[in-house]
Scaffold this motif. Structure first.
Motif, mmCIF file in Angstrom:
data_model
loop_
_atom_site.group_PDB
_atom_site.id
_atom_site.type_symbol
_atom_site.label_atom_id
_atom_site.label_comp_id
_atom_site.label_asym_id
_atom_site.label_seq_id
_atom_site.Cartn_x
_atom_site.Cartn_y
_atom_site.Cartn_z
ATOM 1 N N UNK A 86 -3.573 -38.127 -11.998
ATOM 2 C CA UNK A 86 -2.696 -38.598 -13.078
ATOM 3 C C UNK A 86 -2.362 -37.475 -14.060
ATOM 4 N N UNK A 87 -3.379 -36.728 -14.454
ATOM 5 C CA UNK A 87 -3.176 -35.642 -15.417
ATOM 6 C C UNK A 87 -2.260 -34.565 -14.851
ATOM 7 N N UNK A 88 -2.419 -34.243 -13.571
ATOM 8 C CA UNK A 88 -1.558 -33.240 -12.943
ATOM 9 C C UNK A 88 -0.113 -33.732 -12.904
ATOM 10 N N UNK A 94 5.840 -33.434 -17.880
ATOM 11 C CA UNK A 94 6.056 -32.865 -19.214
ATOM 12 C C UNK A 94 6.772 -31.523 -19.127
ATOM 13 N N UNK A 95 6.383 -30.712 -18.150
ATOM 14 C CA UNK A 95 7.018 -29.411 -17.981
ATOM 15 C C UNK A 95 8.480 -29.551 -17.578
ATOM 16 N N UNK A 96 8.795 -30.584 -16.835
ATOM 17 C CA UNK A 96 10.167 -30.796 -16.352
ATOM 18 C C UNK A 96 11.055 -31.497 -17.377
ATOM 19 N N UNK A 97 10.446 -32.125 -18.384
ATOM 20 C CA UNK A 97 11.215 -32.886 -19.382
ATOM 21 C C UNK A 97 11.991 -31.932 -20.285
ATOM 22 N N UNK A 98 13.193 -32.346 -20.677
ATOM 23 C CA UNK A 98 13.949 -31.500 -21.613
ATOM 24 C C UNK A 98 13.232 -31.436 -22.952
ATOM 25 N N UNK A 99 13.363 -30.324 -23.613
ATOM 26 C CA UNK A 99 12.711 -30.153 -24.922
ATOM 27 C C UNK A 99 13.320 -31.117 -25.933
ATOM 28 N N UNK A 100 12.456 -31.687 -26.764
ATOM 29 C CA UNK A 100 12.911 -32.600 -27.815
ATOM 30 C C UNK A 100 13.651 -31.812 -28.888
ATOM 31 N N UNK A 101 14.734 -32.375 -29.392
ATOM 32 C CA UNK A 101 15.465 -31.645 -30.451
ATOM 33 C C UNK A 101 14.612 -31.498 -31.704
#
Length: 103
Positions: A86-88, A94-101
């Motif tokens: 799950x953690x992996x 998280x790494x693939x998610x776009x950065x929050x403004x």
């Protein structure tokens, strides 16, 4: 649900050893859609007629990419490996998610 996407990053199917090793063939949609099969209630293996190898083979016939972890919710066996999985997955998402403004 196996028939439609709910927006989740991964699907996990839980199969208890009390259900029988034929379930991946009886309900292939669940296993075909899953990334991971948790083979639960492993603490009961000495007391039930269940062939772990046959179950995994049946599941892999339906989904050759399926990963399997043998776990026991009662004893905790295998749960650390599940937590690590799950953690992996969360780290990759998280790494693939776009950065929050920033604001």
């Amino acid at each position: 649900p196996a028939a439609f996407d709910l927006g989740e990053a991964h699907k996990v199917v839980v199969l208890s050893v009390t259900e029988g090793e034929d379930k991946p063939l009886k309900y292939p949609d669940m296993f075909a859609a899953a990334d991971l099969m948790l083979l639960n209630k492993s603490d009961l293996l000495p007391h039930v007629e269940f062939d772990v190898a046959a179950c995994v083979a049946n599941a892999l016939r339906v989904n050759p990419r399926l990963k399997t972890l043998v776990v026991s919710a009662r004893t905790g066996e295998g749960l650390q490996a599940f937590y690590t999985w799950l953690e992996a997955g969360a780290a990759v998402a998280k790494a693939a998610a776009p950065a929050a403004p920033r604001g």
